[in-house]
Design a protein around this motif. Structure first.
Motif, PDB file in Angstrom:
ATOM      1  N   VAL A 103      45.483  48.199  33.762  1.00  0.00           N
ATOM      2  CA  VAL A 103      44.247  47.953  34.515  1.00  0.00           C
ATOM      3  C   VAL A 103      43.795  46.510  34.329  1.00  0.00           C
ATOM      4  CG1 VAL A 103      41.791  48.540  34.633  1.00  0.00           C
ATOM      5  CG2 VAL A 103      43.515  50.358  34.561  1.00  0.00           C
ATOM      6  N   ALA A 104      43.884  45.988  33.106  1.00  0.00           N
ATOM      7  CA  ALA A 104      43.502  44.597  32.869  1.00  0.00           C
ATOM      8  C   ALA A 104      44.385  43.646  33.668  1.00  0.00           C
ATOM      9  CB  ALA A 104      43.575  44.277  31.379  1.00  0.00           C
ATOM     10  N   THR A 105      45.694  43.959  33.754  1.00  0.00           N
ATOM     11  CA  THR A 105      46.621  43.114  34.503  1.00  0.00           C
ATOM     12  C   THR A 105      46.359  43.184  35.999  1.00  0.00           C
ATOM     13  OG1 THR A 105      48.336  43.360  32.817  1.00  0.00           O
ATOM     14  CG2 THR A 105      49.045  42.695  35.013  1.00  0.00           C
ATOM     15  N   SER A 106      46.097  44.392  36.513  1.00  0.00           N
ATOM     16  CA  SER A 106      45.920  44.587  37.953  1.00  0.00           C
ATOM     17  C   SER A 106      44.555  44.123  38.450  1.00  0.00           C
ATOM     18  CB  SER A 106      46.122  46.060  38.314  1.00  0.00           C
ATOM     19  OG  SER A 106      47.431  46.485  38.018  1.00  0.00           O
ATOM     20  N   GLY A 108      42.058  42.455  36.443  1.00  0.00           N
ATOM     21  CA  GLY A 108      41.483  41.266  35.830  1.00  0.00           C
ATOM     22  C   GLY A 108      41.367  40.087  36.787  1.00  0.00           C
ATOM     23  N   PRO A 109      42.413  39.773  37.570  1.00  0.00           N
ATOM     24  CA  PRO A 109      42.299  38.660  38.515  1.00  0.00           C
ATOM     25  C   PRO A 109      41.218  38.869  39.571  1.00  0.00           C
ATOM     26  CG  PRO A 109      44.605  39.180  38.109  1.00  0.00           C
ATOM     27  CD  PRO A 109      43.796  40.279  37.482  1.00  0.00           C
ATOM     28  N   ARG A 110      40.970  40.110  39.951  1.00  0.00           N
ATOM     29  CA  ARG A 110      39.907  40.373  40.913  1.00  0.00           C
ATOM     30  C   ARG A 110      38.542  40.117  40.274  1.00  0.00           C
ATOM     31  NH1 ARG A 110      42.193  46.223  43.240  1.00  0.00           N
ATOM     32  NH2 ARG A 110      44.400  45.650  43.093  1.00  0.00           N
ATOM     33  N   VAL A 111      38.391  40.539  39.038  1.00  0.00           N
ATOM     34  CA  VAL A 111      37.133  40.326  38.315  1.00  0.00           C
ATOM     35  C   VAL A 111      36.888  38.839  38.092  1.00  0.00           C
ATOM     36  CG1 VAL A 111      35.974  40.721  36.106  1.00  0.00           C
ATOM     37  CG2 VAL A 111      37.182  42.604  37.242  1.00  0.00           C
ATOM     38  N   ASP A 112      37.954  38.086  37.827  1.00  0.00           N
ATOM     39  CA  ASP A 112      37.832  36.659  37.554  1.00  0.00           C
ATOM     40  C   ASP A 112      37.712  35.802  38.806  1.00  0.00           C
ATOM     41  OD1 ASP A 112      38.032  37.227  34.869  1.00  0.00           O
ATOM     42  OD2 ASP A 112      40.180  36.788  34.752  1.00  0.00           O
ATOM     43  N   GLY A 113      37.817  36.414  39.989  1.00  0.00           N
ATOM     44  CA  GLY A 113      37.699  35.653  41.225  1.00  0.00           C
ATOM     45  C   GLY A 113      38.970  34.957  41.647  1.00  0.00           C
ATOM     46  N   ARG A 114      40.127  35.415  41.131  1.00  0.00           N
ATOM     47  CA  ARG A 114      41.395  34.766  41.468  1.00  0.00           C
ATOM     48  C   ARG A 114      42.101  35.434  42.639  1.00  0.00           C
ATOM     49  NH1 ARG A 114      44.691  35.247  36.465  1.00  0.00           N
ATOM     50  NH2 ARG A 114      43.063  36.580  35.581  1.00  0.00           N
ATOM     51  N   THR A 115      41.504  36.448  43.226  1.00  0.00           N
ATOM     52  CA  THR A 115      42.053  37.100  44.409  1.00  0.00           C
ATOM     53  C   THR A 115      40.940  37.248  45.434  1.00  0.00           C
ATOM     54  OG1 THR A 115      41.527  39.425  43.938  1.00  0.00           O
ATOM     55  CG2 THR A 115      43.446  38.478  42.804  1.00  0.00           C
ATOM     56  N   PRO A 116      41.266  37.576  46.684  1.00  0.00           N
ATOM     57  CA  PRO A 116      40.212  37.762  47.693  1.00  0.00           C
ATOM     58  C   PRO A 116      39.348  39.004  47.464  1.00  0.00           C
ATOM     59  CG  PRO A 116      42.332  37.283  48.731  1.00  0.00           C
ATOM     60  CD  PRO A 116      42.614  37.579  47.292  1.00  0.00           C
ATOM     61  N   THR A 117      39.825  39.929  46.615  1.00  0.00           N
ATOM     62  CA  THR A 117      39.087  41.170  46.369  1.00  0.00           C
ATOM     63  C   THR A 117      38.022  40.945  45.302  1.00  0.00           C
ATOM     64  OG1 THR A 117      40.984  42.546  46.954  1.00  0.00           O
ATOM     65  CG2 THR A 117      39.281  43.565  45.585  1.00  0.00           C
ATOM     66  N   ARG A 118      36.827  41.490  45.563  1.00  0.00           N
ATOM     67  CA  ARG A 118      35.744  41.434  44.593  1.00  0.00           C
ATOM     68  C   ARG A 118      35.431  42.842  44.110  1.00  0.00           C
ATOM     69  NH1 ARG A 118      37.341  37.323  44.371  1.00  0.00           N
ATOM     70  NH2 ARG A 118      36.453  35.277  44.806  1.00  0.00           N
ATOM     71  N   MET A 119      35.074  42.948  42.835  1.00  0.00           N
ATOM     72  CA  MET A 119      34.809  44.235  42.199  1.00  0.00           C
ATOM     73  C   MET A 119      33.329  44.336  41.840  1.00  0.00           C
ATOM     74  SD  MET A 119      37.891  45.623  42.025  1.00  0.00           S
ATOM     75  CE  MET A 119      37.519  46.999  40.928  1.00  0.00           C
ATOM     76  N   TRP A 120      32.767  45.527  42.073  1.00  0.00           N
ATOM     77  CA  TRP A 120      31.350  45.778  41.821  1.00  0.00           C
ATOM     78  C   TRP A 120      31.189  47.070  41.036  1.00  0.00           C
ATOM     79  CZ3 TRP A 120      28.515  41.743  43.569  1.00  0.00           C
ATOM     80  CH2 TRP A 120      29.114  40.936  44.551  1.00  0.00           C
TER      81      TRP A 120
END
Length: 249
Positions: A103-106, A108-120
């Motif tokens: 989960v951290a690998t998949s 983590g980049p979304r949480v950090d803003g490194r992908t177009p997907t944002r997590m809420w």
């Protein structure tokens, strides 16, 4: 006695405690604008209760506060626990075993803003109970080819805490996300979700928040399988209000 405003158009009911405020959507008025007008004396913001039928049904519940906050790295262990819950994993199983490391690998980049997907993270009265992820569909070209509007904002969601699932929160969670997305994407005309065709609960939640079912299509998954999903679209102007003119970057 119900309170009527005498206007003609699609019927609308706003429940406030044991009272029902009734009216209708006026010409040129969105459903959200009509609900706010009809419930002006209720002392709270109306949220979608069931927008799938006639009348459109909203509710004002001042004692229930639903918020979204940006997910942070410290939320990832909780996200892993949510994804491991049987009622979530049934529909979120294509990324492999949801161990904390995976989960951290998949995610983590979304949480950090490194992908177009944002997590809420979804919070109910301050308690974290689930999550929403969103993205501009055009940022994922292969998925965009399958959808009716690449300019739409896509979303996925889950109530992770088992004791909060099945309690009628889904429509209110999505309504809160819709209000949030309205501010972040003022020029977007549609929101889009594509749950599995067998996920009756998710399809019902989307119906209740104003999404309309469209084309079924096969979506390739990361594990090499294919899921048959139902494309569901929300007309932002009709449900939430006027869309801002698009401005080129």
């Amino acid at each position: 006695m119900p309170e009527h405003d005498g206007s003609a158009g699609p019927a609308l009911v706003v429940r406030h405690g044991d009272r029902e405020l009734t009216g209708s959507v006026r010409p040129g008025e969105s459903w959200a604008e009509a609900a706010a007008r009809v419930s002006a004396t209720a002392g709270g913001e109306p949220v979608a209760d069931d927008l799938s039928g006639d009348p459109l049904r909203f509710a004002v519940e001042p004692d229930q506060r639903i918020d979204l906050r940006a997910m942070v790295p410290g939320d990832l262990p909780v996200l892993a626990r949510w994804l491991q819950a049987p009622h979530v994993r049934r529909w979120w199983h294509h990324d492999g075993e949801p161990t904390p490391e995976r989960v951290a690998t998949s995610y983590g980049p979304r949480v950090d803003g490194r992908t177009p997907t944002r997590m809420w993270v979804v919070e109910v009265n301050g308690r974290s109970i689930g999550f929403v992820q969103d993205y501009r569909i055009r940022d994922y070209p292969q998925f965009a080819l399958l959808t009716p509007d690449p300019g739409a904002v896509g979303l996925d969601y889950a109530i992770g805490e088992p004791e909060w699932a099945g309690r009628g929160l889904g429509a209110r969670v999505l309504w809160t996300w819709m209000q949030n997305a309205r501010q972040r994407f003022p020029d977007v005309t549609a929101y889009f979700a594509a749950p599995d065709h067998a996920n009756a609960a998710s399809l019902r939640i989307l119906d209740k928040t104003g999404f309309r079912q469209g084309t079924w299509f096969d979506e390739p998954q990361r594990d090499g399988t294919t899921s048959t999903v139902v494309g569901c679209t929300l007309d932002v102007a009709r449900v939430l209000g006027p869309v801002a003119p698009h401005r080129a970057p």
